[in-house]
Design an enzyme around this catalytic site. Structure first.
Site, PDB file in Angstrom:
ATOM      1  N   PRO A 133       0.791  -1.207   0.000  1.00 34.59           N
ATOM      2  CA  PRO A 133       0.000   0.000   0.000  1.00 34.59           C
ATOM      3  C   PRO A 133       0.831   1.269   0.000  1.00 34.59           C
ATOM      4  CG  PRO A 133      -0.051  -1.128   2.123  1.00 34.59           C
ATOM      5  CD  PRO A 133       1.076  -1.648   1.352  1.00 34.59           C
ATOM      6  N   GLU A 134       0.374   2.220  -0.775  1.00 39.81           N
ATOM      7  CA  GLU A 134       0.980   3.550  -0.782  1.00 39.81           C
ATOM      8  C   GLU A 134      -0.032   4.521  -0.165  1.00 39.81           C
ATOM      9  OE1 GLU A 134       2.680   4.528  -4.608  1.00 39.81           O
ATOM     10  OE2 GLU A 134       2.613   2.426  -5.208  1.00 39.81           O
TER      11      GLU A 134
END
Length: 274
Positions: free
Chosen positions: A2-3
């Site tokens: 995840p960013e």
DNA sequence: CGTCCCACCTGATTGC
DNA sequence: TGCAATCAGGTGGGAC
């Protein structure tokens, strides 16, 4: 995994579900690598605390904790930091639902629900801090154009690698680095310190708009990313270069190239990005 | 200090 | 089908 947009989606979802809830007990897996603070300290700080709110700082999910002053409690303020690494998930589930494999922490709430940290690859990290967590770098969604330009001044590394450096900007990862460079028309291999003012201004704007659009769509679900409710995001539909190596560019038709920059797979259009 | 590269893990996919 | 090689959204430490 995840960013920034995925982490923000998850943090907001968890916030809506558990804000104000009290943590009755804590279980941790004992896999030492997962815990940046000693497990006993995490258990001690969390047990009996109320979750005041949940937010995102960079790629980290931050749970602000509150405790009754008379409980023999550790000093306030305290924050519980959850970094998801590549494959981490933070889920809210009913306590009678079986634990998924690779569960490394469970916070049991008063009402029978649980906050669960699940992470197959174990690149994620859990810790507690005793002060407000600010993160290592600047916030890419709100940084001004002057500060943005200053970050890259004199830097010799590739702009793609600079975007991934969390002590400059925090929250940008591989997908959104590639996508923002495409939208700004900048080749990922360009030296960061040699970008013009106009290019830096374009990059900042592209980054901000890509991140905001992705947040609106609930993030990018490339393989197995899901938010706190198990829902997929939809920004992957709008990826122009990431994951599209060899396919024609949507703007000019030139095949998208895939190379390695800073040890990471990097996608760009050799015609649109100079 | 700045930059580069690899190790840290598991699981899914690709290719022989 | 089976199995080995390759790749993955991230970071941190050691080498230079």
């Amino acid at each position: 995994m995840p960013e920034l947009p995925e982490v923000e989606t998850i943090a907001n979802g968890v916030n809506e579900r558990v804000r104000g809830a009290r943590i009755m007990s804590v279980w941790t897996s004992g896999k030492p690598q997962t815990f940046k603070s000693p497990e006993v300290e995490i258990e001690e700080v969390l047990t009996g605390a109320t979750i005041d709110r949940v937010r995102r700082v960079g790629k980290t999910i931050v749970l602000t904790l509150e405790r009754d002053a008379d409980g023999g409690a550790p000093p306030v303020p305290a924050e519980f930091l959850v970094h998801l690494g590549m494959t981490g998930r933070l889920l809210v589930a009913e306590g009678d639902v079986p634990l998924p494999p690779h569960t490394h922490a469970v916070l049991a709430l008063e009402d029978g629900r649980e906050v669960r940290f699940v992470d197959p690859r174990r690149f994620g990290r859990l810790s507690v801090v005793r002060e407000a967590y600010l993160g290592p770098g600047a916030e890419p969604t709100t940084i001004g154009v002057e500060d943005f330009a200053t970050l890259f001044k004199g830097r010799k590394l590739a702009i793609k690698a600079a975007l991934l450096n969390q002590s400059l900007l925090h929250g940008v990862g591989n997908i959104y680095a590639d996508e923002s460079l495409f939208r700004a028309g900048i080749r990922p291999t360009r030296q960061a310190g040699r970008l013009t003012r106009a290019e830096l201004a374009r990059l900042r704007e592209a980054l901000r708009s890509v991140l905001q659009r992705a947040i609106k769509l609930g993030g990018s679900s490339v393989s197995d990313y899901v938010d706190a409710e198990g829902m997929r995001g939809y920004f992957q539909i709008e990826h122009k270069v990431y994951g599209h190596g060899g396919e024609p560019c949507t703007v000019c038709g030139t095949p998208i190239k895939k190379i390695v920059v800073g040890g990471r797979g990097t996608h760009y259009c050799p015609r649109c990005q100079r």
